[in-house]
Design a protein around this motif. Structure first.
Motif, short mmCIF file in Angstrom:
data_model
loop_
_atom_site.label_atom_id
_atom_site.label_comp_id
_atom_site.label_asym_id
_atom_site.label_seq_id
_atom_site.Cartn_x
_atom_site.Cartn_y
_atom_site.Cartn_z
N VAL A 2 0.84 -1.20 0.00
CA VAL A 2 0.00 0.00 0.00
C VAL A 2 0.88 1.25 0.00
O VAL A 2 0.57 2.22 -0.69
N ARG A 3 1.98 1.20 0.76
CA ARG A 3 2.89 2.34 0.77
C ARG A 3 3.46 2.60 -0.61
O ARG A 3 3.62 3.75 -1.03
N THR A 4 3.79 1.55 -1.34
CA THR A 4 4.35 1.71 -2.68
C THR A 4 3.34 2.32 -3.63
O THR A 4 3.67 3.26 -4.37
N ALA A 5 2.13 1.83 -3.61
CA ALA A 5 1.10 2.37 -4.50
C ALA A 5 0.78 3.82 -4.15
O ALA A 5 0.65 4.67 -5.04
N PHE A 6 0.67 4.10 -2.86
CA PHE A 6 0.37 5.46 -2.45
C PHE A 6 1.54 6.39 -2.76
O PHE A 6 1.33 7.56 -3.11
N PHE A 47 9.09 9.90 -5.44
CA PHE A 47 8.64 8.61 -4.94
C PHE A 47 9.37 8.24 -3.65
O PHE A 47 8.75 7.85 -2.66
N PHE A 48 10.69 8.37 -3.65
CA PHE A 48 11.45 8.00 -2.46
C PHE A 48 11.19 8.95 -1.30
O PHE A 48 11.21 8.54 -0.14
N LEU A 49 10.92 10.22 -1.60
CA LEU A 49 10.55 11.15 -0.54
C LEU A 49 9.24 10.74 0.11
O LEU A 49 9.14 10.64 1.34
N LEU A 54 6.08 8.04 4.45
CA LEU A 54 5.09 7.04 4.85
C LEU A 54 5.69 5.96 5.75
O LEU A 54 5.03 5.46 6.66
N THR A 55 6.95 5.61 5.52
CA THR A 55 7.62 4.63 6.37
C THR A 55 7.81 5.18 7.78
O THR A 55 7.59 4.48 8.77
N ASN A 56 8.20 6.44 7.88
CA ASN A 56 8.35 7.06 9.20
C ASN A 56 7.01 7.15 9.92
O ASN A 56 6.94 6.93 11.14
N ILE A 57 5.95 7.46 9.21
CA ILE A 57 4.62 7.50 9.82
C ILE A 57 4.21 6.11 10.30
O ILE A 57 3.65 5.96 11.39
N LYS A 58 4.52 5.09 9.50
CA LYS A 58 4.18 3.71 9.90
C LYS A 58 4.91 3.32 11.17
O LYS A 58 4.31 2.75 12.09
N TYR A 59 6.22 3.61 11.24
CA TYR A 59 6.99 3.27 12.43
C TYR A 59 6.51 4.07 13.64
O TYR A 59 6.51 3.57 14.76
#
Length: 74
Positions: A2-6, A47-49, A54-59
């Motif tokens: 989902v993170r990748t698609a978003f 994309f990487f930004l 999103l990864t930081n929000i998930k953690y």
């Protein structure tokens, strides 16, 4: 997944916002994206930004969930 698609969607949205900012500052009415390699690199950076945000929000959410006082399985 989902993170990748978003992140893919957000990279295009970031590109549009960045283009609008440049158009407003420079006074342009239209921008031509004729160099596809530069366009692809800007999309990759966006994309990487967005993926890292999103990864930081998930953690952050997982950390708050693990440190909460509420029991998980009841």
């Amino acid at each position: 997944m989902v993170r990748t698609a978003f992140s893919l969607v957000m990279s295009v949205i970031f590109l549009i916002v960045q283009s609008m900012i440049v158009m407003a500052i420079k006074g342009y009415e239209m921008i031509h994206f004729d160099n596809y390699s530069l366009l692809a690199s800007v999309l990759a950076v966006n994309f990487f930004l967005s993926f890292s945000i999103l990864t930081n929000i998930k953690y952050w959410i997982n950390g708050r969930y693990e440190n909460s006082d509420y029991p998980v399985d009841q």
